[in-house]
Design a protein around this motif. Structure first.
Motif, PDB file in Angstrom:
ATOM      1  N   SER A 141       0.855  -1.189   0.000  1.00  0.00           N
ATOM      2  CA  SER A 141       0.000   0.000   0.000  1.00  0.00           C
ATOM      3  C   SER A 141       0.889   1.236   0.000  1.00  0.00           C
ATOM      4  O   SER A 141       2.024   1.203   0.508  1.00  0.00           O
ATOM      5  CB  SER A 141      -0.931   0.018   1.225  1.00  0.00           C
ATOM      6  OG  SER A 141      -1.849  -1.056   1.170  1.00  0.00           O
ATOM      7  N   TYR A 142       0.343   2.315  -0.541  1.00  0.00           N
ATOM      8  CA  TYR A 142       1.103   3.565  -0.655  1.00  0.00           C
ATOM      9  C   TYR A 142       0.511   4.614   0.282  1.00  0.00           C
ATOM     10  O   TYR A 142      -0.702   4.880   0.264  1.00  0.00           O
ATOM     11  CB  TYR A 142       1.066   4.063  -2.102  1.00  0.00           C
ATOM     12  CG  TYR A 142       1.848   5.337  -2.336  1.00  0.00           C
ATOM     13  CD1 TYR A 142       3.216   5.389  -2.110  1.00  0.00           C
ATOM     14  CD2 TYR A 142       1.206   6.483  -2.776  1.00  0.00           C
ATOM     15  CE1 TYR A 142       3.936   6.556  -2.325  1.00  0.00           C
ATOM     16  CE2 TYR A 142       1.913   7.661  -2.996  1.00  0.00           C
ATOM     17  CZ  TYR A 142       3.279   7.690  -2.765  1.00  0.00           C
ATOM     18  OH  TYR A 142       3.995   8.845  -2.969  1.00  0.00           O
ATOM     19  N   HIS A 143       1.393   5.193   1.116  1.00  0.00           N
ATOM     20  CA  HIS A 143       0.995   6.224   2.062  1.00  0.00           C
ATOM     21  C   HIS A 143       1.346   7.574   1.450  1.00  0.00           C
ATOM     22  O   HIS A 143       2.515   7.968   1.390  1.00  0.00           O
ATOM     23  CB  HIS A 143       1.723   6.010   3.397  1.00  0.00           C
ATOM     24  CG  HIS A 143       1.272   6.936   4.477  1.00  0.00           C
ATOM     25  ND1 HIS A 143       2.115   7.861   5.070  1.00  0.00           N
ATOM     26  CD2 HIS A 143       0.062   7.089   5.074  1.00  0.00           C
ATOM     27  CE1 HIS A 143       1.445   8.538   5.981  1.00  0.00           C
ATOM     28  NE2 HIS A 143       0.202   8.081   6.020  1.00  0.00           N
ATOM     29  N   TYR A 144       0.343   8.309   0.986  1.00  0.00           N
ATOM     30  CA  TYR A 144       0.569   9.545   0.234  1.00  0.00           C
ATOM     31  C   TYR A 144       1.234  10.651   1.065  1.00  0.00           C
ATOM     32  O   TYR A 144       2.120  11.352   0.563  1.00  0.00           O
ATOM     33  CB  TYR A 144      -0.754  10.040  -0.359  1.00  0.00           C
ATOM     34  CG  TYR A 144      -1.199   9.240  -1.561  1.00  0.00           C
ATOM     35  CD1 TYR A 144      -0.772   9.561  -2.840  1.00  0.00           C
ATOM     36  CD2 TYR A 144      -2.048   8.156  -1.418  1.00  0.00           C
ATOM     37  CE1 TYR A 144      -1.178   8.829  -3.940  1.00  0.00           C
ATOM     38  CE2 TYR A 144      -2.466   7.411  -2.511  1.00  0.00           C
ATOM     39  CZ  TYR A 144      -2.018   7.756  -3.770  1.00  0.00           C
ATOM     40  OH  TYR A 144      -2.422   7.020  -4.859  1.00  0.00           O
ATOM     41  N   PRO A 145       0.853  10.905   2.327  1.00  0.00           N
ATOM     42  CA  PRO A 145       1.477  12.024   3.057  1.00  0.00           C
ATOM     43  C   PRO A 145       2.988  11.888   3.231  1.00  0.00           C
ATOM     44  O   PRO A 145       3.714  12.884   3.151  1.00  0.00           O
ATOM     45  CB  PRO A 145       0.741  12.008   4.412  1.00  0.00           C
ATOM     46  CG  PRO A 145      -0.565  11.360   4.121  1.00  0.00           C
ATOM     47  CD  PRO A 145      -0.278  10.329   3.081  1.00  0.00           C
ATOM     48  N   SER A 146       3.477  10.644   3.473  1.00  0.00           N
ATOM     49  CA  SER A 146       4.911  10.450   3.711  1.00  0.00           C
ATOM     50  C   SER A 146       5.649   9.846   2.526  1.00  0.00           C
ATOM     51  O   SER A 146       6.859   9.641   2.611  1.00  0.00           O
ATOM     52  CB  SER A 146       5.112   9.557   4.940  1.00  0.00           C
ATOM     53  OG  SER A 146       4.548   8.268   4.703  1.00  0.00           O
ATOM     54  N   CYS A 147       4.931   9.517   1.436  1.00  0.00           N
ATOM     55  CA  CYS A 147       5.538   8.873   0.249  1.00  0.00           C
ATOM     56  C   CYS A 147       6.197   7.543   0.610  1.00  0.00           C
ATOM     57  O   CYS A 147       7.267   7.196   0.098  1.00  0.00           O
ATOM     58  CB  CYS A 147       6.560   9.797  -0.413  1.00  0.00           C
ATOM     59  SG  CYS A 147       5.866  11.326  -1.044  1.00  0.00           S
ATOM     60  N   ASP A 148       5.568   6.786   1.493  1.00  0.00           N
ATOM     61  CA  ASP A 148       6.098   5.488   1.912  1.00  0.00           C
ATOM     62  C   ASP A 148       5.296   4.370   1.263  1.00  0.00           C
ATOM     63  O   ASP A 148       4.066   4.438   1.169  1.00  0.00           O
ATOM     64  CB  ASP A 148       6.021   5.329   3.435  1.00  0.00           C
ATOM     65  CG  ASP A 148       7.047   6.185   4.148  1.00  0.00           C
ATOM     66  OD1 ASP A 148       7.985   6.653   3.473  1.00  0.00           O
ATOM     67  OD2 ASP A 148       6.896   6.385   5.370  1.00  0.00           O
ATOM     68  N   LEU A 149       6.043   3.337   0.836  1.00  0.00           N
ATOM     69  CA  LEU A 149       5.433   2.092   0.364  1.00  0.00           C
ATOM     70  C   LEU A 149       5.569   1.047   1.461  1.00  0.00           C
ATOM     71  O   LEU A 149       6.680   0.774   1.935  1.00  0.00           O
ATOM     72  CB  LEU A 149       6.099   1.606  -0.924  1.00  0.00           C
ATOM     73  CG  LEU A 149       5.681   2.276  -2.227  1.00  0.00           C
ATOM     74  CD1 LEU A 149       6.560   1.786  -3.372  1.00  0.00           C
ATOM     75  CD2 LEU A 149       4.219   1.975  -2.538  1.00  0.00           C
ATOM     76  N   PHE A 150       4.452   0.461   1.892  1.00  0.00           N
ATOM     77  CA  PHE A 150       4.449  -0.571   2.924  1.00  0.00           C
ATOM     78  C   PHE A 150       4.270  -1.926   2.236  1.00  0.00           C
ATOM     79  O   PHE A 150       3.262  -2.149   1.553  1.00  0.00           O
ATOM     80  CB  PHE A 150       3.316  -0.328   3.923  1.00  0.00           C
ATOM     81  CG  PHE A 150       3.505   0.900   4.771  1.00  0.00           C
ATOM     82  CD1 PHE A 150       4.081   0.805   6.027  1.00  0.00           C
ATOM     83  CD2 PHE A 150       3.109   2.153   4.308  1.00  0.00           C
ATOM     84  CE1 PHE A 150       4.253   1.928   6.812  1.00  0.00           C
ATOM     85  CE2 PHE A 150       3.283   3.278   5.088  1.00  0.00           C
ATOM     86  CZ  PHE A 150       3.864   3.174   6.345  1.00  0.00           C
TER      87      PHE A 150
END
Length: 691
Positions: A141-150
């Motif tokens: 999944s992609y976390h838009y606020p931090s630009c992190d891919l989990f």
């Protein structure tokens, strides 16, 4: 197009219809469209909306213009432009795609998770970058606020890849052994991961701490098995749907650890995907067999779709009644449900067409063509058509027009229908005879084996009837699994083969022991067993074992003798068939032919000693005669030395003469006392040493 109705909800399958082979030319396709009514009624919403073999996942970009699908084989991703209703581009990949996501509003930023732990990034022009995660991944999944891919997968850790910094960050350590799925809440960005133990763990990405853990397995136990989490989807800020591997869907409020509603698909198959339809307050859940749409408050079924092929993924087009499915089939299905919403803007003509569409029967793919193998062509006498336009090579055979196939088959076997009709009549007569009194008849194949089985069956039946404990076990003759053994001549037992002759003594002894055991059991019930019965039985069993061993040895000896005799006959036959060509010799000039009677004298001369042979040669002079099978040869020679030998002997004589002249006599050194030569030599040596 196909129209179905479930709970008075009409569902239009826009992908249903006859498929045309890819190898047909455009001219041939146009001709078929003019002639075939089914093809004329077919609606091709998006051109080439299919995969070569299987489609694994499908998604729609946020702007609604592009549809991306990943599939195989070979691994690839295809992008379709809805404004053009056609394929925009296709990119082949190195390995199969497990999951992918669209990071931008269009297709310019894509992320692919591969089955070999690689994470591949694509930009608008194509491949951009590739990296690798430590363990095999299953979802991300992609976390838009931090630009992190989990990334979650076959590990207890959740790997974080920051796209802004371009590096991996510290992982999130979960209590699970493996994690299957994950999702991020679109409102407050809570991260949730579903494990294989049936738990859902929620994390706050801002502080990287776990804020809660939910045990879903206890709420969805099915037949004592512990389900795992197979699907996960957030709805709003507080709603969450969880799909299990046993086919249940659980709806939760994040403020409670108990499910609000449990919906069972009753297929005991893992839930593949979960979607929410907010305008009608529906949940769209799917497994590999069915798509169910039901109310999320009451659980009442709204409608359902059962595609022909197994499902891999379901994607709903936003703000419309259209959904796409990725199937275990080359064709990707497109369903339009007017009750869910209007048609998308790029296919608004569907709203006017749905009122006029009629139900069309389902047809088979390529039903205008017949697939035949090379053996079928040889049987029909059409081998000469290979390479012509009438046959189209495909896999291990060919496609040919079904009309040509029926016509040729009728010509090749004009009485096929009559034979088929007679076979059907004979089968009907045999079925009617089964109600009559059955007469035991031996089959045409393996009569001896059938007779033996019938005798054993009669013995077992008598024993069962006498004991009154039930009926005997069914025989092989009455078992349909072994019916072909008594009908097909290929299963005929060859009693003259080596294997049968070696095994027959053992099998016959086993049968005799079995019959003897039945007789003994019958005797034991009639009268009590006398003392000493056990020892006699052991002695008889030992004798039986020795007997079959001797029989096997005798069969081996007979087989060896037969093989030896067969080899001798083969050798004799080969010698008889072999023709020896005579060889001719030419007698040279000056040679005299002698009779073959001199062979005995030559043999006698060879057995004589060297002295006797020399005497014979001296008496006959310097000539030596040799007799052979093709004549006699006479050699004349003179015993004299060569020039080189004479020179060598002359040189040796001159050397000896020279040595005699240079040799000095040592007789004057001897003393009057008559000491020996050895003593004089030692004294002479010492004298030289003193000087």
């Amino acid at each position: 197009m196909q129209i179905s109705s479930v709970n008075d909800v009409k569902i239009y399958n826009l992908s249903h219809g006859k498929s045309l082979p890819e190898w047909l030319s455009d001219r041939k396709k146009r001709q078929l469209q003019k002639q075939d009514v089914d093809i004329q009624r077919r609606i091709e919403l998006i051109q080439d909306f299919e995969m070569p073999t299987v489609c694994t996942s499908i998604k729609v970009t946020r702007d609604g213009q592009y549809i991306l699908a990943a599939g195989t084989y070979k691994p690839r991703v295809r992008c379709y432009d809805t404004y053009q209703l056609s394929l925009k581009f296709e990119r082949c990949l190195d390995s199969d795609v497990v999951a992918f996501d669209v990071l931008s509003d269009d297709y310019s930023k894509l992320v692919f998770l591969h089955c070999d732990r690689y994470v591949e990034f694509h930009s608008q022009h194509g491949h951009y970058y590739k990296t690798r995660i430590p363990k095999f991944g299953r979802d991300f999944s992609y976390h838009y606020p931090s630009c992190d891919l989990f990334f979650v997968g076959t590990s207890s850790e959740v790997y974080r890849l920051n796209l802004e910094q371009g590096r991996f960050l510290n992982s999130l350590q979960t209590d699970a052994v493996e994690n299957n799925v994950c999702d991020i809440n679109p409102v407050h960005h809570l991260f949730a991961a579903g494990s294989s133990e049936g738990r859902v763990e929620c994390w706050d990405p801002r502080v990287r701490n776990r804020v809660g853990k939910l045990d879903c397995a206890l709420s969805s136990l099915a037949e004592g098995s512990l389900p795992s989490i197979s699907a996960l989807k957030f709805n709003g800020s507080l709603g969450m749907a969880v799909g299990t591997s046993t086919g249940q869907v659980l709806l939760y409020d994040l403020r409670s650890n108990q499910p609000l509603l449990v919906k069972d698909h009753f297929y005991n198959l893992p839930i593949k995907s979960l979607n929410f339809h907010d305008p009608l307050n529906l949940v769209v859940s799917s497994d590999s067999k069915i798509i169910k749409m039901w109310n999320k408050d009451t659980g009442k079924l709204f409608s359902s779709i059962e595609p022909q092929a197994n499902l891999n993924d379901v994607c709903m087009y936003p703000n419309s009644g259209m959904l796409f499915t990725a199937n275990e089939d080359p064709k990707m299905n497109t369903f339009y449900i007017p009750a869910l919403g209007p048609a998308p803007r790029w296919c608004s003509f569907l709203d006017s067409l749905t009122e006029e569409l009629e139900e069309s029967p389902e047809s088979t793919v390529y039903d205008d063509y017949k697939f035949v193998t090379r053996k079928d062509l040889e049987n029909l006498g059409l081998s000469h058509l290979v390479g012509s336009s009438l046959l189209r090579a495909y896999m291990h055979g060919y496609f040919m027009d079904i009309r040509l196939y029926h016509k040729v088959k009728t010509m090749a076997n004009p009485f096929a229908y009559e034979e088929y009709r007679k076979d059907k009549i004979r089968q009907k007569i045999e079925e009617s005879r089964t109600h009559r009194v059955q007469v035991k008849a031996l089959p045409k194949v393996n009569k001896e084996l059938a007779l033996k089985l019938m005798e054993e069956g009669d013995d077992e039946a008598e024993e069962a009837a006498r004991k009154k404990k039930g009926k005997a076990l069914p025989s092989l003759l009455g078992d349909d699994r072994f019916k072909v053994m008594f009908e097909n001549p290929d299963y005929q037992v060859d009693e003259q083969s080596e294997d049968f002759r070696l095994l027959n003594p053992i099998i016959s002894r086993v049968g005799q022991k079995r019959k003897k055991k039945l007789r003994l059991l019958a005797a034991e019930e009639d009268e009590e067993e006398p003392e000493g019965r056990g020892s006699s039985e052991e002695e008889s069993s030992d004798d039986d074992d020795k007997g079959w061993v001797e029989e096997v040895r005798e069969q081996r000896r007979l087989l060896w003798l037969e093989g030896k005799e067969r080899r001798r006959q083969e050798k004799k036959e080969a010698d008889r068939n072999t023709t020896i060509q005579p060889r001719f010799y030419q007698i040279k000039a000056g040679e005299e032919f002698r009779s073959f009677n001199d062979m005995a004298r030559k043999q006698k001369l060879q057995n004589a000693s060297l002295e006797d042979r020399l005497k014979v040669e001296e008496r006959s002079g310097t000539s030596s005669t040799a007799d052979t099978a093709v004549g006699s040869k006479q050699l004349t020679f003179t015993l004299k030395k060569s020039e080189q030998q004479r020179k060598q002997q002359q040189a040796e004589r001159e050397h000896h003469e020279e040595r005699k002249k240079l040799r000095r006599s040592a007789g004057h050194l001897s003393s009057s006392r008559g000491r020996g030569r050895g003593w004089a030599g030692r004294g002479r040596g010492r004298g030289r040493g003193r000087h």
